[in-house]
Motif scaffolding. Structure first.
Motif, mmCIF file in Angstrom:
data_model
loop_
_atom_site.group_PDB
_atom_site.id
_atom_site.type_symbol
_atom_site.label_atom_id
_atom_site.label_comp_id
_atom_site.label_asym_id
_atom_site.label_seq_id
_atom_site.Cartn_x
_atom_site.Cartn_y
_atom_site.Cartn_z
ATOM 1 N N PHE A 174 0.838 -1.206 0.000
ATOM 2 C CA PHE A 174 0.000 0.000 0.000
ATOM 3 C C PHE A 174 0.873 1.256 0.000
ATOM 4 O O PHE A 174 0.636 2.203 -0.762
ATOM 5 C CB PHE A 174 -0.928 0.016 1.205
ATOM 6 C CG PHE A 174 -1.616 1.346 1.393
ATOM 7 C CD1 PHE A 174 -2.666 1.726 0.570
ATOM 8 C CD2 PHE A 174 -1.177 2.230 2.370
ATOM 9 C CE1 PHE A 174 -3.280 2.958 0.714
ATOM 10 C CE2 PHE A 174 -1.783 3.470 2.522
ATOM 11 C CZ PHE A 174 -2.845 3.834 1.695
ATOM 12 N N ARG A 175 1.889 1.273 0.846
ATOM 13 C CA ARG A 175 2.769 2.447 0.899
ATOM 14 C C ARG A 175 3.503 2.649 -0.414
ATOM 15 O O ARG A 175 3.681 3.784 -0.874
ATOM 16 C CB ARG A 175 3.769 2.290 2.049
ATOM 17 C CG ARG A 175 3.137 2.291 3.431
ATOM 18 C CD ARG A 175 4.181 2.044 4.493
ATOM 19 N NE ARG A 175 3.593 1.756 5.788
ATOM 20 C CZ ARG A 175 4.278 1.303 6.842
ATOM 21 N NH1 ARG A 175 5.586 1.105 6.730
ATOM 22 N NH2 ARG A 175 3.669 1.058 7.987
ATOM 23 N N ALA A 178 1.067 4.114 -2.856
ATOM 24 C CA ALA A 178 0.796 5.525 -2.562
ATOM 25 C C ALA A 178 1.915 6.413 -3.116
ATOM 26 O O ALA A 178 1.653 7.498 -3.656
ATOM 27 C CB ALA A 178 0.654 5.719 -1.054
ATOM 28 N N ARG A 179 3.162 5.966 -2.991
ATOM 29 C CA ARG A 179 4.268 6.746 -3.558
ATOM 30 C C ARG A 179 4.230 6.731 -5.082
ATOM 31 O O ARG A 179 4.479 7.744 -5.736
ATOM 32 C CB ARG A 179 5.615 6.209 -3.045
ATOM 33 C CG ARG A 179 5.866 6.494 -1.569
ATOM 34 C CD ARG A 179 7.308 6.251 -1.167
ATOM 35 N NE ARG A 179 7.704 4.867 -1.318
ATOM 36 C CZ ARG A 179 8.564 4.428 -2.235
ATOM 37 N NH1 ARG A 179 9.102 5.270 -3.106
ATOM 38 N NH2 ARG A 179 8.888 3.154 -2.295
ATOM 39 N N LYS A 181 1.600 6.403 -6.941
ATOM 40 C CA LYS A 181 0.450 7.181 -7.403
ATOM 41 C C LYS A 181 0.777 8.666 -7.495
ATOM 42 O O LYS A 181 0.179 9.399 -8.299
ATOM 43 C CB LYS A 181 -0.727 6.947 -6.457
ATOM 44 C CG LYS A 181 -2.061 7.523 -6.918
ATOM 45 C CD LYS A 181 -2.733 6.653 -7.951
ATOM 46 C CE LYS A 181 -4.153 7.107 -8.236
ATOM 47 N NZ LYS A 181 -4.808 6.250 -9.253
ATOM 48 N N LYS A 182 1.730 9.125 -6.691
ATOM 49 C CA LYS A 182 2.104 10.542 -6.712
ATOM 50 C C LYS A 182 2.809 10.923 -8.012
ATOM 51 O O LYS A 182 2.778 12.096 -8.424
ATOM 52 C CB LYS A 182 3.011 10.863 -5.517
ATOM 53 C CG LYS A 182 2.287 10.820 -4.182
ATOM 54 C CD LYS A 182 3.236 11.143 -3.040
ATOM 55 C CE LYS A 182 2.509 11.125 -1.698
ATOM 56 N NZ LYS A 182 3.424 11.416 -0.567
ATOM 57 N N CYS A 188 -3.345 1.439 -9.519
ATOM 58 C CA CYS A 188 -4.446 1.033 -8.645
ATOM 59 C C CYS A 188 -4.020 -0.196 -7.849
ATOM 60 O O CYS A 188 -3.081 -0.902 -8.219
ATOM 61 C CB CYS A 188 -5.732 0.743 -9.438
ATOM 62 S SG CYS A 188 -5.617 -0.623 -10.610
ATOM 63 N N ARG A 189 -4.714 -0.413 -6.754
ATOM 64 C CA ARG A 189 -4.387 -1.538 -5.868
ATOM 65 C C ARG A 189 -5.681 -2.099 -5.308
ATOM 66 O O ARG A 189 -6.537 -1.345 -4.845
ATOM 67 C CB ARG A 189 -3.464 -1.083 -4.738
ATOM 68 C CG ARG A 189 -3.097 -2.170 -3.732
ATOM 69 C CD ARG A 189 -2.149 -1.597 -2.663
ATOM 70 N NE ARG A 189 -1.885 -2.536 -1.600
ATOM 71 C CZ ARG A 189 -2.683 -2.716 -0.543
ATOM 72 N NH1 ARG A 189 -3.815 -2.010 -0.423
ATOM 73 N NH2 ARG A 189 -2.374 -3.593 0.402
ATOM 74 N N PRO A 235 -5.994 8.596 -3.670
ATOM 75 C CA PRO A 235 -5.595 7.789 -2.510
ATOM 76 C C PRO A 235 -6.334 8.253 -1.262
ATOM 77 O O PRO A 235 -6.631 9.450 -1.139
ATOM 78 C CB PRO A 235 -4.095 8.067 -2.395
ATOM 79 C CG PRO A 235 -3.699 8.569 -3.753
ATOM 80 C CD PRO A 235 -4.885 9.313 -4.276
ATOM 81 N N PRO A 236 -6.638 7.353 -0.330
ATOM 82 C CA PRO A 236 -6.306 5.925 -0.381
ATOM 83 C C PRO A 236 -7.378 5.060 -1.050
ATOM 84 O O PRO A 236 -7.206 3.855 -1.147
ATOM 85 C CB PRO A 236 -6.189 5.575 1.090
ATOM 86 C CG PRO A 236 -7.228 6.438 1.744
ATOM 87 C CD PRO A 236 -7.210 7.735 0.979
ATOM 88 N N LEU A 239 -6.463 2.753 -3.809
ATOM 89 C CA LEU A 239 -5.359 1.868 -3.449
ATOM 90 C C LEU A 239 -5.775 0.851 -2.385
ATOM 91 O O LEU A 239 -4.965 0.008 -1.984
ATOM 92 C CB LEU A 239 -4.170 2.682 -2.947
ATOM 93 C CG LEU A 239 -3.670 3.770 -3.905
ATOM 94 C CD1 LEU A 239 -2.500 4.514 -3.295
ATOM 95 C CD2 LEU A 239 -3.288 3.171 -5.254
ATOM 96 N N ARG A 240 -7.003 0.946 -1.928
ATOM 97 C CA ARG A 240 -7.563 -0.044 -1.003
ATOM 98 C C ARG A 240 -8.907 -0.544 -1.535
ATOM 99 O O ARG A 240 -9.845 -0.772 -0.791
ATOM 100 C CB ARG A 240 -7.738 0.549 0.392
ATOM 101 C CG ARG A 240 -6.419 0.898 1.094
ATOM 102 C CD ARG A 240 -6.622 1.101 2.574
ATOM 103 N NE ARG A 240 -5.437 1.530 3.280
ATOM 104 C CZ ARG A 240 -4.479 0.715 3.735
ATOM 105 N NH1 ARG A 240 -4.578 -0.585 3.524
ATOM 106 N NH2 ARG A 240 -3.449 1.201 4.390
#
Length: 253
Positions: A174-175, A178-179, A181-182, A188-189, A235-236, A239-240
């Motif tokens: 996930f982390r 998130a990085r 995605k920036k 996507c996750r 996010p999030p 990504l979740r």
């Protein structure tokens, strides 16, 4: 007598999964799992068992379009620190696809340590998409560089992780997402609730998601609404994204 030189190992690209196409228009490269540190040769049987079912699904889905699906045979079982052997072999495999088939788009599909290899090698110029299933990613360490994400700019990326995975930490993927995605909106996750590392409890749904995503990335097919929503959501949320039970049952290919 002098000491014998260590034989030079070479990576390999396995036979095409399913019937070979006479006109290949794209390729999916399957990257099996591995270990953090090991100079041993990989187990071909283990690699085949882990990816055989998914490889067949991908091959069936893309057969009419001219998709070639191959599994990579690594030189070593381990990632091996800065050597990053599995990522180097993934890069070699993308080169080999270009050598064999010409300028065709490539999707890297990795599981476990192969997921990390797929993400790391995603910057290869032939790669336009990456699928990482239950990827092994390193613990964050302030004394070491973070796992890179800039190589994924311009690629479409899907990460799938079981929430009960006890082998590879879903929070780390996930982390990472998130990085990523920036710097790249096309990330996507999906989370597979209550499933473990092998994603065996929802194998059909995970395979359907991978096929849906891959056909959209490689061939421009319309993807399912959950994938559209996951890519578009900030996010999030994106990504979740929960992978619904029965996903894929209504998809038509």
């Amino acid at each position: 007598m002098g000491q014998q030189a260590t034989p030079v190992r070479t990576a390999g690209l396995g036979k095409v999964i399913g019937p070979a196409s006479t006109a290949v228009s794209a390729a999916a490269v399957l990257l099996p799992g591995g270990e953090e540190v090991s100079a041993r040769r990989p187990s071909a049987v283990r690699a085949t068992l882990m990816l055989r079912s998914l490889g067949r699904r991908l091959a069936r889905a893309g057969r009419a379009e001219g998709l070639a699906v191959h599994a990579v045979h690594y030189r070593y079982r381990g990632w091996n620190g800065s050597e990053a052997h599995l990522a180097a072999d993934a890069q070699w495999a993308a080169d080999e696809v270009v050598r064999r088939y010409g300028d065709v788009p490539v999707c890297l599909v990795g599981v476990d340590m192969g997921g990390r290899a797929a993400l790391r090698a995603g910057g290869h110029e032939a790669v336009n998409s990456v699928v990482a299933l239950a990827p092994w990613l390193p613990e964050e360490d302030v004394a070491a560089p973070a796992e890179p994400v800039k190589q994924l700019v311009g690629r479409r990326v899907l990460i799938v992780h079981g929430t009960n995975d006890e082998r590879t930490d879903p929070e780390l993927s996930f982390r990472f997402a998130a990085r990523a995605k920036k710097v790249n909106r096309e990330v996507c996750r999906f989370e597979v609730h209550s499933d473990g590392h092998g994603l065996g409890g929802h194998r059909d749904e995970v395979a359907s998601l991978a096929v849906d995503f891959m056909m959209g990335a490689l061939y421009g097919h319309a993807v399912s609404r959950p994938v559209v929503d996951a890519l578009a959501a900030p996010p999030p949320i994106g990504l979740r994204m929960p992978l619904a039970v029965g996903f894929g049952g209504s998809l038509r290919r």
